[in-house]
Structure formats: structure tokens, C-alpha cells
Write a protein that holds these residues in place. Structure first.
Motif, PDB file in Angstrom:
ATOM      1  N   UNK A  19     -44.833  29.951 -22.017  1.00  0.00           N
ATOM      2  CA  UNK A  19     -43.836  30.375 -21.032  1.00  0.00           C
ATOM      3  C   UNK A  19     -43.711  31.895 -21.028  1.00  0.00           C
TER       4      UNK A  19
ATOM      5  N   UNK B 124     -44.385  34.436 -17.958  1.00  0.00           N
ATOM      6  CA  UNK B 124     -43.385  35.353 -17.415  1.00  0.00           C
ATOM      7  C   UNK B 124     -43.890  36.792 -17.392  1.00  0.00           C
TER       8      UNK B 124
ATOM      9  N   UNK C 158     -38.697  38.360 -12.118  1.00  0.00           N
ATOM     10  CA  UNK C 158     -38.013  37.073 -12.225  1.00  0.00           C
ATOM     11  C   UNK C 158     -37.485  36.850 -13.634  1.00  0.00           C
TER      12      UNK C 158
ATOM     13  N   UNK D 182     -36.509  39.008 -15.762  1.00  0.00           N
ATOM     14  CA  UNK D 182     -35.298  39.804 -15.980  1.00  0.00           C
ATOM     15  C   UNK D 182     -34.060  39.069 -15.455  1.00  0.00           C
ATOM     16  N   UNK D 183     -34.228  38.432 -14.302  1.00  0.00           N
ATOM     17  CA  UNK D 183     -33.093  37.729 -13.699  1.00  0.00           C
ATOM     18  C   UNK D 183     -32.696  36.481 -14.490  1.00  0.00           C
ATOM     19  N   UNK D 184     -33.697  35.788 -15.049  1.00  0.00           N
ATOM     20  CA  UNK D 184     -33.352  34.535 -15.743  1.00  0.00           C
ATOM     21  C   UNK D 184     -33.029  34.762 -17.212  1.00  0.00           C
TER      22      UNK D 184
ATOM     23  N   UNK E  71     -30.514  35.990 -19.015  1.00  0.00           N
ATOM     24  CA  UNK E  71     -29.262  35.491 -19.601  1.00  0.00           C
ATOM     25  C   UNK E  71     -29.261  33.967 -19.720  1.00  0.00           C
ATOM     26  N   UNK E  72     -29.736  33.289 -18.667  1.00  0.00           N
ATOM     27  CA  UNK E  72     -29.769  31.825 -18.704  1.00  0.00           C
ATOM     28  C   UNK E  72     -30.724  31.342 -19.791  1.00  0.00           C
ATOM     29  N   UNK E  73     -31.845  32.074 -19.955  1.00  0.00           N
ATOM     30  CA  UNK E  73     -32.852  31.696 -20.937  1.00  0.00           C
ATOM     31  C   UNK E  73     -32.335  31.792 -22.372  1.00  0.00           C
TER      32      UNK E  73
ATOM     33  N   UNK F  87     -30.829  28.637 -23.252  1.00  0.00           N
ATOM     34  CA  UNK F  87     -31.897  27.667 -23.485  1.00  0.00           C
ATOM     35  C   UNK F  87     -32.431  27.811 -24.914  1.00  0.00           C
TER      36      UNK F  87
ATOM     37  N   UNK G 285     -30.088  26.422 -27.501  1.00  0.00           N
ATOM     38  CA  UNK G 285     -30.097  24.957 -27.610  1.00  0.00           C
ATOM     39  C   UNK G 285     -31.283  24.469 -28.422  1.00  0.00           C
ATOM     40  N   UNK G 286     -32.390  25.218 -28.395  1.00  0.00           N
ATOM     41  CA  UNK G 286     -33.583  24.822 -29.137  1.00  0.00           C
ATOM     42  C   UNK G 286     -33.574  25.365 -30.562  1.00  0.00           C
TER      43      UNK G 286
END
Lengths: 338, 338
Positions: B249, B253, B262, B264-266, B268-270, B273, B276-277
Motif C-alpha cells: 500500500x 501511495x 491523495x 496526504x489527504x487520507x 489522518x484517516x490512515x 487504520x 486498529x491494526x
């Protein structure tokens, strides 16, 4: 012409996806002829739209189907009119060069063993799916569920069969063969692995030693030998983790406006990522050790996955996987007899 | 005050990461006292900067260290001055309430079994790491390598020990216990699983039946019982797939300007993720079945992972994991004697 017998009724999306995969396969490969075994009235509607390619597809009407929840050996013995049974019977009788089916794994195993029968000298056939690797070359995991309790000699034969498959079908030169173990160090392993290791070392394969669970998909080896229980656990653990992470990643990307914008930007790159993780291009799992090429396609096969499974079966025929296993085994037995 | 004996020399980043994890732990928890076993001159430099919290840390100088490549049982027997041996000896002598170490797994297993000893009636101790689940609750996989060849009765005891751990440490009410198998259907399994299943069904646990490899991390069960070989294969297959996908991944990226934007934008959400792992918040793997709480932290533990392993060990002490296993087992044996 390579003639392949197809169980048109097996799989979650049968017969539609199966028939579509068959049509695509014969359209792209003019040296392929397929016989579809199944309920004619269920198959016909999906053939009607097809063009000239359907000339190389014929149907053998079968009254019965074996379901996933049936006892495989009993069902194969009792249901003589089942699509998988008639297809394997035709294969054994020389009416086809190979078999592909996406139905009950147990029925394919039982049917192939009882009807197509083992190669002389093979102790147990083994189911050997390919898994994607970091390197993109793929790895064959043998066995993955045909034999849950194994003897060391069986594993030694799995090593030979897996090596032949990788060489003849995937074009791998001197396939590197490892044994699945609970540690990389020498001396690790349960009784089975400890006893199988010296036997594999004597086989005519390029044996590289222990492989841990985390290295199955590293691309460091081309074949991973294991018993059907541990192999099944490894296969499903890998599949499950990949599915879990893909699901969580999707959720993450849809979690905010910002991440959705980001997702749009990475979409083209992500499709390459998905392609690398895509099992379906490897086809299904060959059942190695029986007298004719038999491929078990995934139960959830769509037309594309089934298309690849047909192609894979044809490669097994053309590569001479069965006669090569036979010859290798005869050489081993001759050497042992000395 | 809960007193925990620490092997300060074990792990890839010892002693620095270990000492830092210890300092962080005593700073955040004033009811914690730690004894660090290891080379005093190697440990001291990392303690010097610390403040008042170091009052609850003391050092026991040890001349020796057991390395990963040594034969565990021989090393434990021979190297009386090794940090892991002296720490476990102190634990057995009542000078501590628990043990945490990130060194050689074999040495911790051998040392705990030989020095701390098994709970009366326990046939084999088992190593039981936690894995992340889709649901975020985590799942205990028991055994993961302490016993590569198992008997059915051992698996029945693993079920009891795993259930007690989840209840007392993770606060799970009526933990759901499953057995790792090569299929979800009844009747599946190798000899071991077939023989262990009816025994587990008689144990005082909430047994829910078969779990396939792909469902270990589904969150459908809280404890997965298996032999140490299959458990090790599953654990490492899951870890390896997660690492492979994360790596691929990342590569994806960074593959183009567009995907970098892209990413950079994701970002914070990543990070959610990734969290959680993240295994490390579960701590290390408890060795269940010995007379005192023993936690094997991951060899690659950083300060944070070791911090969590200490916290986990304290929870085992306070939750009374050992006496509860003892009591449950006594009740089982009493019932069987009737």
C-alpha cells in the motif's frame, strides 16, 4: 485441440458465470474445446447469445448436482448422474484431457481419486492453490486440505509434484521448495516436519529448508510443502487477513470528505495494488497426483476466475504435468530400490 | 504495590527500549514497582535522566545474557547468572508478582516451566498472543508455539486457560471459545481436533465450535484454541500478510505525484487504520499455565510495546489469572473424578 470437461453446475454463480467463462475461453483460444456437464435447460439460455465460438462447446445433459453440504464420497458413489461425476468419468474414459470445476471441493477430491485415480506410486493426491507474493511471481501451497493428517513420505511426494507444477505451468526454473515450519532455524518443527525434512532433502527438487508463516508470500520460495491442515489454516489466514485489511481500508477511505477526495486521487494507483493481490489470474487449485489434470476453481469464481482456471488446466495438459510427475516418481522409486 | 521482575537484556532494542518502557510504566502507575535484571552498567545510563519515578525501579546486576541462538533448556540450566534466569528465579522465590521479558521465546518458556513451574494439574503451559480483530475487541490464540505436538487433553486445558485470561484481563463476559479447524462444518478436522472437540465441549467454557483461518480475526470468537504448530502458522501468516499489504500500500501511495497528493489527504484517516491494526496495545503473549503471571513481549518491542506488556502483566496479577485457572482446573478434575 485440447478438450476440457467442465462441471457447469459447480460454484456460487453457476451456471451463468461458468458458461460465460467458458465462452470467453474458447473465443480467445481457438485450440480449446469444452464439454459442459450439467442441466441442459439451465445452461442453454446463457449460450444462446454466443457467436461462432459456441461450435467448440458441447453440452452433456446431467440430471443431478452434488451440493456443498453432501458427504463427498457417498454423494460421488450414489449420484452417478451428477455433473461432476459424469465430467470426471468422461475424463477418465479419455473423452477429455482435463477437468475444471468450481463446486464442492470434497466432491472434486473424492471424484478425482475414485474415478480418475491416482498416478501409480502416488500415495495421496494434494490440493495446491497458488497465492500472490510480494514479488508477483506467486507461490504454490501444497497441500491445502486434501489430507488433514499426513505421513512424512506424502510430504516428500508433495514436494516433487509442486516442483513439477511450477516448472511446467508457471515456467519457473529450478523451483525453490520450502517446508512450512514454526521457525526458520534448523531443528524446529513438529514430529511430521522433523521426519519429512530429510525425506524432502533426498527428492529431486531444489529444497531450501524451513519457511515460516510470515514468509509464505515473500516470494523467497516457489513451493511451500505442508500437511493439509496447516496448509488450510495458512491459506485461509492469509485470505482472511487480506480481506479484513481491504475492508478496513475501504472504510477508512470513506470515513470523511477529506479522505474521500484522497481516495479519488489514489484510485488509479490502487487498482494496480488490487491487481497484484488478485488471486484469480493464477486460476484455481490443481489437484496434483491424479492421472489427468484436475483443477478445482474457487467456489466464488466469477467468469474471469473460471476463464483463468480453464487456461491453467490447458497449461497443465500442454506442459505434461501428469506424465512428468509420473516419470519423476518412477525415477525416485528406482533410486530408492537400489 | 504490584512488583514485576523484568528481563532488561531481552529484545532487539534492549536495554534502552526496555528501560524506557519501564520508566514510562512506573511514571503512569504509582502502584507499580519494577526490578530490572541485567548488566547494571548497561542499564544505568538510561536511568540517569529519569526523575522521581526511578525510586520504584531497582536493578539486580546479572553477569550473563541468553541469546536467541542458544538451546533454551541447556542455556537456562547452565547460565544461572543470565538475566532471564535470575528474574524468573526471583519470581519463583516470591520476590515479585509477575515477569515480563522480550528475549528468546524458548528461554522464557524453558525458564518459566523449569523455575516458576506449572500450576498443579496443568499438563502443558501455552503461549497465547492477542491478535487484532475487525471488531476491535481482539482475540487470544492459544497455543502459538510452546507445544508443537499436542494431545487432545492439552487443548481442553488451553480452552479453560484462554477463557480465564479473556475474562480476567480483557474483561470479556462469557468469552466465546472456538477451535481452529480446516472447515466450519461439523466433522471436519485432523485427528487432534476431532478428539479435542468433545473434550472442550465438556469444559466450563462457552464453546462455539469450529473456527477457520479466515475467521480468526473476525471478532466472532474471543479465544481460538489450537496446537502450537498450527497456531504459530496462523499467527505468522496473519502478521506476514498484514505487513505485506501495508508495504504494498505504501509503495502504491508513493508511485505517482497524483497518488502522493491523495496520500496526504487520507493520512489522518490512515492513522486510525494503523491504530486498529496495532498489536502493541494488547501487550505481549501471556504464558498461561505456570504458577505466576509470565508475559513474553515481542522481540521487536519498542518502549511503548514493553510499556503495554508491563501493564498487561499487572492486570494478570490483579485479575487473579493464576488462582482462577487453578480453581477452574481443580473443579474440572473434581467433576471428572466423580
Amino acid at each position: 485441440m485440447v478438450r476440457i470437461c467442465i462441471d457447469a453446475m459447480g460454484g456460487d454463480y453457476a451456471p451463468e458465470a461458468i458458461v460465460q467463462g467458458c465462452l470467453d475461453a474458447v473465443r480467445d483460444d481457438t485450440s480449446l474445446a469444452l464439454t459442459l456437464f450439467g442441466k441442459e435447460e439451465a445452461i442453454m439460455p446463457f449460450l444462446q447469445k454466443a457467436g461462432a465460438e459456441k461450435e467448440r462447446i458441447c453440452i452433456v445433459d446431467c440430471a443431478d448436482v452434488i451440493e456443498n453440504n453432501e458427504h463427498p464420497v457417498q454423494a460421488v458413489r450414489r449420484k452417478k448422474e451428477a455433473s461432476v461425476v459424469k465430467a470426471l468419468r468422461a475424463l477418465a474414459d479419455g473423452e477429455g484431457d482435463g477437468f475444471v470445476g468450481a463446486g464442492s471441493t470434497g466432491a472434486v477430491l473424492a471424484g478425482a481419486t475414485l474415478i480418475v485415480k491416482r498416478i501409480e506410486g502416488i500415495l495421496r493426491p494434494a490440493l495446491a492453490p497458488m497465492l500472490p507474493t510480494v514479488t508477483g511471481t506467486g507461490v504454490l501451497l501444497i497441500d491445502c486440505g486434501a489430507n488433514v493428517d499426513c505421513k512424512p513420505e506424502w510430504l516428500a511426494q508433495f514436494a516433487v509434484m509442486g516442483s513439477v507444477y511450477m516448472e511446467k505451468v508457471r515456467g519457473t526454473r529450478e523451483p525453490r521448495v520450502g517446508i512450512l515450519n514454526n521457525g526458520a532455524e534448523e531443528g524446529k518443527g513438529n514430529e511430521l516436519v522433523k521426519n519429512a525434512t530429510p525425506l524432502i532433502a533426498q527428492m529431486p527438487v531444489h529444497f531450501t529448508g524451513n519457511v515460516e508463516g510470515r514468509d509464505i508470500t515473500s516470494g523467497d520460495v516457489d513451493v511451500v510443502v505442508t500437511d493439509g491442515f496447516a496448509g488450510n489454516v495458512a491459506l485461509k489466514s492469509i485470505e482472511g487477513t487480506a480481506a479484513m485489511m481491504t475492508g478496513m481500508l475501504k472504510e477508512t477511505l470513506l470515513s470523511s470528505f477529506r479522505s474521500k477526495m484522497g481516495a479519488l486521487l489514489i484510485k488509479p494507483a490502487l487498482s494496480g495494488f488490487k491487481k497484484r493481490m488478485d488471486y484469480s489470474e493464477y486460476g484455481g487449485a490443481p489437484l496434483l497426483g491424479v492421472n489427468k489434470p484436475v483443477v478445482k476453481a474457487h467456489g466464488s469464481s466469477n467468469a474471469k476466475a473460471f476463464y483463468h482456471a480453464i487456461h491453467q488446466c490447458k497449461q497443465m495438459v500442454e506442459g505434461g504435468v501428469v506424465p512428468t510427475i509420473e516419470a519423476e516418481l518412477a525415477a525416485v522409486m528406482k533410486a530408492e530400490a537400489k
